[in-house]
Design an enzyme around this catalytic site. Structure first.
Site, PDB file in Angstrom:
ATOM      1  NE  ARG A 190      -1.528  -1.438   3.660  1.00 35.26           N
ATOM      2  CZ  ARG A 190      -1.648  -1.120   4.961  1.00 35.26           C
ATOM      3  NH1 ARG A 190      -2.736  -0.546   5.399  1.00 35.26           N
ATOM      4  NH2 ARG A 190      -0.673  -1.380   5.800  1.00 35.26           N
TER       5      ARG A 190
ATOM      6  CD  GLU B 197       7.156   7.656  15.592  1.00 39.14           C
ATOM      7  OE1 GLU B 197       8.301   7.644  16.105  1.00 39.14           O
ATOM      8  OE2 GLU B 197       6.121   7.471  16.240  1.00 39.14           O
TER       9      GLU B 197
ATOM     10  CD  GLN C 181      11.022  29.829  11.182  1.00 39.63           C
ATOM     11  OE1 GLN C 181      11.276  30.601  12.090  1.00 39.63           O
ATOM     12  NE2 GLN C 181      11.415  30.039   9.944  1.00 39.63           N
TER      13      GLN C 181
ATOM     14  CG  ASN D 123      11.599  27.282   7.588  1.00 42.62           C
ATOM     15  OD1 ASN D 123      10.672  28.011   7.870  1.00 42.62           O
ATOM     16  ND2 ASN D 123      12.759  27.365   8.199  1.00 42.62           N
TER      17      ASN D 123
ATOM     18  NE  ARG E  26      16.246  26.932  -2.660  1.00 48.44           N
ATOM     19  CZ  ARG E  26      15.577  28.003  -3.077  1.00 48.44           C
ATOM     20  NH1 ARG E  26      15.834  29.178  -2.549  1.00 48.44           N
ATOM     21  NH2 ARG E  26      14.665  27.898  -4.023  1.00 48.44           N
TER      22      ARG E  26
ATOM     23  CG  HIS F 255      21.646  30.268   3.848  1.00 43.44           C
ATOM     24  ND1 HIS F 255      20.519  29.769   3.262  1.00 43.44           N
ATOM     25  CD2 HIS F 255      22.244  31.036   2.903  1.00 43.44           C
ATOM     26  CE1 HIS F 255      20.419  30.215   2.025  1.00 43.44           C
ATOM     27  NE2 HIS F 255      21.462  30.981   1.788  1.00 43.44           N
TER      28      HIS F 255
ATOM     29  CE  LYS G  82      18.977  26.537   8.980  1.00 43.62           C
ATOM     30  NZ  LYS G  82      19.521  27.099   7.734  1.00 43.62           N
TER      31      LYS G  82
ATOM     32  CG  HIS H 259      22.037  23.615   6.090  1.00 43.70           C
ATOM     33  ND1 HIS H 259      20.870  24.032   5.495  1.00 43.70           N
ATOM     34  CD2 HIS H 259      22.128  22.279   5.864  1.00 43.70           C
ATOM     35  CE1 HIS H 259      20.272  22.986   4.945  1.00 43.70           C
ATOM     36  NE2 HIS H 259      21.018  21.919   5.158  1.00 43.70           N
TER      37      HIS H 259
ATOM     38  CE1 TYR I 197      15.196  25.882   6.978  1.00 43.01           C
ATOM     39  CE2 TYR I 197      14.373  24.970   4.921  1.00 43.01           C
ATOM     40  CZ  TYR I 197      14.791  26.051   5.666  1.00 43.01           C
ATOM     41  OH  TYR I 197      14.804  27.301   5.106  1.00 43.01           O
TER      42      TYR I 197
ATOM     43  CD  GLU J 296      19.731  34.267   5.745  1.00 47.15           C
ATOM     44  OE1 GLU J 296      19.527  33.095   5.411  1.00 47.15           O
ATOM     45  OE2 GLU J 296      19.105  35.227   5.294  1.00 47.15           O
TER      46      GLU J 296
ATOM     47  CG  ASP K 176      22.748  31.855  -1.116  1.00 52.16           C
ATOM     48  OD1 ASP K 176      22.675  32.475  -0.036  1.00 52.16           O
ATOM     49  OD2 ASP K 176      21.982  30.927  -1.402  1.00 52.16           O
TER      50      ASP K 176
END
Length: 181
Positions: A23, A28, A46, A48, A58, A61, A70, A117, A130, A141, A168
């Site tokens: 199926r 988790e 949070q 994202n 990307r 950061h 994260k 990251h 994340y 940042e 970046d």
């Protein structure tokens, strides 16, 4: 779940238990008690979600102050995900580790506070999710240059010309970033 240590202390590859049959599957992605039992006492504030075309890079950061830990994963497509140690007091300062995350392998990657990251998308329409331990604070940042030769990240670019944001592209070299203590 299976937790795999990386070549530098801190980041971890997490392989959840996947239960599947004809199926589909179930897993988790977050269970506070299970993660705490594994030594990861984390509180997330949070979540994202980003979607990117193939070849989007990307990162790298980080926030300083108010660093974010994260827990990252991919639910569609694939990425090459990278963490760089920015803790000046660490014996692995400036070193990096990377892992391929995909919808197929269902791996997760823990990137602790004190690390830059970033990721390169390996497939079109990649969905990257994340959880963060601190809220996004744009005033704090910064970006480490994704191609800083002092760090030497070995991105699996092949014939890909990475698509990079202006922010970046202006990432700083390791000797210029505001590193952590």
């Amino acid at each position: 779940m299976n937790i795999i240590e990386c070549n530098i202390p801190g980041p971890l590859i997490i392989e959840p238990k996947v239960f599947g049959d004809e199926r589909g599957f179930f897993l988790e992605t977050w269970n506070n008690a299970a993660f705490a039992q594994a030594g990861l006492n984390l509180q997330f504030v949070q979540d994202n979600h980003s979607r990117s075309k193939k070849g989007v890079l990307r990162g790298m950061h980080f926030q300083n102050p108010e660093p974010q830990g994260k827990l990252v994963r991919v639910v569609r497509g694939a990425v090459y995900d990278v963490a760089v140690d920015l803790r000046r007091s660490s014996p692995t300062f400036g070193k990096w580790t990377g892992v391929t995350l995909s919808a197929e392998n269902k791996r997760m990657f823990w990137v602790p506070e004190g690390f830059a990251h970033g990721f390169l998308t390996l497939e079109d329409d990649t969905d990257f999710l994340y959880k963060c331990t601190a809220p996004y604070a744009p005033q704090n940042e910064a970006s480490l240059a994704w191609d800083d030769p002092a760090v030497g990240i070995e991105w699996p670019l092949g014939d890909i010309q990475p698509q990079i944001s202006a922010k970046d592209a202006a990432g700083l070299s390791l000797d210029k970033v505001q590193a952590f203590a």
